[in-house]
Design an enzyme around this catalytic site. Structure first.
Site, PDB file in Angstrom:
ATOM      1  N   LYS A  86       0.834  -1.202   0.000  1.00 32.54           N
ATOM      2  CA  LYS A  86       0.000   0.000   0.000  1.00 32.54           C
ATOM      3  C   LYS A  86       0.874   1.259   0.000  1.00 32.54           C
ATOM      4  O   LYS A  86       1.795   1.390   0.813  1.00 32.54           O
ATOM      5  CB  LYS A  86      -0.920  -0.008   1.226  1.00 32.54           C
ATOM      6  CG  LYS A  86      -1.957  -1.115   1.145  1.00 32.54           C
ATOM      7  CD  LYS A  86      -2.768  -1.225   2.407  1.00 32.54           C
ATOM      8  CE  LYS A  86      -3.813  -0.146   2.516  1.00 32.54           C
ATOM      9  NZ  LYS A  86      -4.645  -0.343   3.745  1.00 32.54           N
TER      10      LYS A  86
HETATM   11  O1  G3P Z   1      -8.665   0.614   5.766  1.00 34.60           O
HETATM   12  C1  G3P Z   1      -9.036   1.938   6.025  1.00 34.60           C
HETATM   13  C2  G3P Z   1      -9.582   2.090   7.382  1.00 34.60           C
HETATM   14  O2  G3P Z   1      -8.822   1.417   8.322  1.00 34.60           O
HETATM   15  C3  G3P Z   1      -9.808   3.516   7.744  1.00 34.60           C
HETATM   16  O3  G3P Z   1     -11.112   3.587   8.050  1.00 34.60           O
HETATM   17  O4  G3P Z   1     -12.540   3.103   9.953  1.00 34.60           O
HETATM   18  O5  G3P Z   1     -10.641   4.732  10.247  1.00 34.60           O
HETATM   19  O6  G3P Z   1     -12.646   5.307   8.815  1.00 34.60           O
HETATM   20  P1  G3P Z   1     -11.760   4.244   9.351  1.00 34.60           P
END
Ligand code: G3P
Length: 223
Positions: A86
């Site tokens: 990534k």
């Molecule tokens: O994979 C992306 C994720 O971990 C971020 O999302 O849940 O922090 O909005 P979030």
């Protein structure tokens, strides 16, 4: 749309895989840091649980192309198997993506917040782009973002896959499936929300009531 698990906790990942048809695991620096352990041990324990064939996405920490490529090679080498590195969707990430693709290393361009970032990532050869749906909802419409990326990719015959990330509710998940997301990554606890429905529980209770009014429970099973 196919499912991935957004976690670095091997025990949680193992549990999800027992029940749910997932294709692999995504991690990021935040998710890894929650485990508070040695990076190599964490990555190894995930690989041990999922095997070599499942996808594993792991992120670089360097902020320039040279460092990203170095991080990426070390991660790809250490993790092995079906691995995607990534990279952030910024100029250094794009440059690193082109370098890594020359070397045949899988790339996921992450933290995508605009269709142009997704188009540039695809032109740089990325295998996946990860739009952050719920995070984008704070300033725009995350589902629309996924739909626009899907439309642009279809229009120009681009093979880069959309791997939607960042969700708060089941409705968003269904909406990105309809908008054309190829993959989605969700934290382990989210999977229970996807499968659970009160009407299913009610229907099962009805079958049990009707059945056991007529038949007795046998230790040998149904037949
Ligand atoms: O994979 C992306 C994720 O971990 C971020 O999302 O849940 O922090 O909005 P979030």
């Amino acid at each position: 749309m196919k499912y991935l698990i957004d976690s670095a906790n091997a025990a949680d990942i193992k549990k999800v895989l027992e029940y749910f048809p997932c294709e692999g695991v995504t991690t990021n620096p935040t998710i890894i840091s929650r485990e508070k352990g040695d990076l190599k041990n964490i990555l190894k324990s995930i690989r041990n649980v999922i095997g070599d064939d499942m996808q594993m996405h792991a992120q670089v920490m360097a902020d320039d192309c040279y460092g990203m490529v170095e991080d990426a090679k070390a991660l790809a080498d250490f993790i092995g198997g079906n691995v995607y590195i990534k990279l952030p969707a910024n100029p250094e990430g794009l440059k690193a993506c082109r370098e890594l693709k020359k070397e045949g290393i899988g790339v996921t361009m992450t933290a995508i917040f605009s269709p142009q970032q997704a188009l540039l990532a695809a032109r740089a050869g990325a295998d996946f782009v990860a739009p952050y749906v719920n995070k984008y909802d704070d300033v725009g419409d995350g589902v629309r973002l996924v739909g626009e990326i899907a439309q642009i990719y279809a229009q120009f015959g681009l093979e880069t896959k959309i791997l939607s990330a960042s969700f708060r509710n089941v409705e968003q998940v269904t909406s990105v499936a309809l908008a054309g997301s190829d993959f989605i990554t969700l934290p382990p606890a989210f999977y229970e929300k996807l499968i659970w429905h009160p009407m299913t529980d009610l229907a099962v209770k009805g079958f049990e009531k009707d059945w056991y009014t007529v038949y007795e429970k046998s230790p040998k099973g149904l037949i």
